[in-house]
Write an enzyme that holds these catalytic residues in place. Structure first.
Site, PDB file in Angstrom:
ATOM      1  CE1 TYR A   1      11.728  32.043   4.087  1.00  0.00           C
ATOM      2  CE2 TYR A   1      12.058  29.680   3.775  1.00  0.00           C
ATOM      3  CZ  TYR A   1      11.667  30.926   3.277  1.00  0.00           C
ATOM      4  OH  TYR A   1      11.235  31.033   1.995  1.00  0.00           O
TER       5      TYR A   1
ATOM      6  NE  ARG B   1      -7.206   1.092  11.483  1.00  0.00           N
ATOM      7  CZ  ARG B   1      -5.965   0.907  11.037  1.00  0.00           C
ATOM      8  NH1 ARG B   1      -5.072   1.869  11.146  1.00  0.00           N
ATOM      9  NH2 ARG B   1      -5.596  -0.220  10.493  1.00  0.00           N
TER      10      ARG B   1
ATOM     11  CG  MET C   1       8.291  23.978  -0.503  1.00  0.00           C
ATOM     12  SD  MET C   1       7.139  24.986  -1.439  1.00  0.00           S
ATOM     13  CE  MET C   1       6.232  25.820  -0.152  1.00  0.00           C
TER      14      MET C   1
ATOM     15  CE  LYS D   1      -0.344  -0.107   5.053  1.00  0.00           C
ATOM     16  NZ  LYS D   1      -1.141  -0.641   6.182  1.00  0.00           N
TER      17      LYS D   1
END
Ligand SMILES: *Cc1c(COP(=O)(O)O)cnc(C)c1O
Length: 383
Positions: free
Chosen positions: A276, A144, A324, A46
């Site tokens: 940053y 679940r 990013m 998956k």
């Protein structure tokens, strides 16, 4: 050939993963050896094979003799069928109203999670004039997906679904790695009780399966039954257990190496702020390398100022914020670093290595999430 295929052949990559087919195969073999010939191994592919690439990984596994593969949803199953996968494919977490037709049309086997869905599958099968196969999931305490009805109601629903063959009963553990709680034993006991109750009512599916990687790797044999569903171990990982766990019985190795190119190298004086927020201030003159990969590629932002990468066989710390598309590292200790060099974000160079578990620890997450976080724009190369 599209433009990007042309680009690919012209230049190496900004950031890429190298997946070892041989290691995927060896990990699968190690699991098969451990559980023995009587237990079917259904690798879980998956989430694009935990980002290793489901089509290629499935091809390797099928060549090695896998008869079953497990995916999460119908779209993943369809992609494998379209790529030529001929194994049985179990779809573990779908049966949405709009995917049911495709499930049947593509010969995918759904896991059914409720008695209402079982009746619905029966109706669809009748409509198509076919017999549908499914695996029925019992919620034994995970809370679940899965049926949480009494055994009599389950038996009645299975017997009423004349066009459906429930070929397996399954369940999933919530705390398999935690040997400080009885939750797994409690889940196994409830599963066994349900299986016995159904047998008494005349319902005896051929197959039972409960185990993902952890109960295989720590040899919780009582939960192996006819089939196991390892994902993480196929890719070379076994999470550490808590409490008095038995010794790990499975030896697997990571199959994926993640690398990035150096985009720029520069020297900055002591006191310089990096990136940053000025999150890092150079205590002394620093040689920086700027990598052409950032959080949009899957480098966790939480590695800002705390992670490392491997540069020429040595660890180099990440300095400042991961941004990013860029990440800055301190290569003062590897001054030979130059533009175009490749560094290792995850993998081994010489005797230095960084794996997904170490990254996860630093980033405050889990290794699964680190692997699944490697973005689709990171190119995949099979070696
Ligand atoms: C993902 C998943 C697995 C595989 O789990 P690993 O810990 O990666 O081995 C097995 N069973 C189910 C139901 C899953 O969702």
């Amino acid at each position: 050939m599209g433009q990007s295929a042309k680009l690919d052949s012209m230049m190496p990559y900004r950031s890429w993963v190298e997946v070892s087919r041989a290691q995927i195969g060896a990990n699968f073999e190690a699991i098969r050896q451990l559980v023995g010939a009587d237990v079917e191994v259904m690798p879980v592919v998956k989430a694009d094979a935990y980002r290793h690439g489901a089509v290629e990984v499935s091809r390797v596994l099928e060549e090695r003799g896998a008869r079953w593969l497990a995916v999460s949803n119908t779209e993943e199953g369809v992609a494998l069928r379209d790529a030529g996968t001929r194994t049985r494919i179990l779809v573990m977490a779908d049966f949405l109203p709009f995917t049911r037709e495709a499930l049947l049309a593509y010969n995918l086997t759904p896991v059914i999670h409720s008695l209402a869905d079982l009746a619905e599958l029966d109706r669809l099968a009748a409509q198509r004039n076919q017999r549908a196969l499914c695996h029925l999931k019992i919620d034994t305490g995970m809370g679940r997906l899965g049926v949480r009805a009494d055994t009599a109601a389950i038996a009645e629903a299975i017997l009423a679904a004349k066009n459906v063959e429930v070929e397996a009963l399954m369940t999933h553990f919530a705390s398999a790695a935690n040997y400080q709680t009885s939750q797994t034993d409690d889940q196994i006991a409830l599963f066994e009780k349900t299986v016995a109750g159904l047998a008494a009512a005349g319902v005896e599916p051929n197959l039972l399966h409960l185990s993902s990687t952890i109960p295989v790797a720590y040899r919780r044999k009582r939960s192996w039954r006819g089939m196991v569903r390892p994902g993480h171990a196929i890719y070379g990982y076994v999470s550490p257990a808590r409490g008095h766990a038995p010794a790990r019985a499975l030896a697997v190795k990571p199959a994926l190496t993640w690398r990035a190119s150096v985009l720029s190298v520069k020297d900055l004086p002591a006191g310089s702020l990096i990136g940053y927020g000025g999150m890092f201030r150079a205590p002394q003159p620093i040689r920086l390398a700027i990598l052409a990969a950032g959080y949009a590629d899957g480098i966790p932002h939480r590695l800002s100022n705390r992670g490392s990468v491997i540069v020429n066989g040595k660890l180099a710390p990440i300095v400042g914020a991961v941004s990013m598309d860029l990440t800055s590292i301190d290569v003062t200790g590897s001054p030979e670093t130059k533009v175009g060099d490749a560094v290792t974000l995850l993998g081994t160079e010489g005797d230095v290595s960084i794996d997904a578990q170490e990254i996860a620890k630093l980033a405050g997450t889990i290794s699964y999430s680190v692997l699944c976080g490697i973005h689709a724009r990171v190119k995949r190369i099979y070696v």
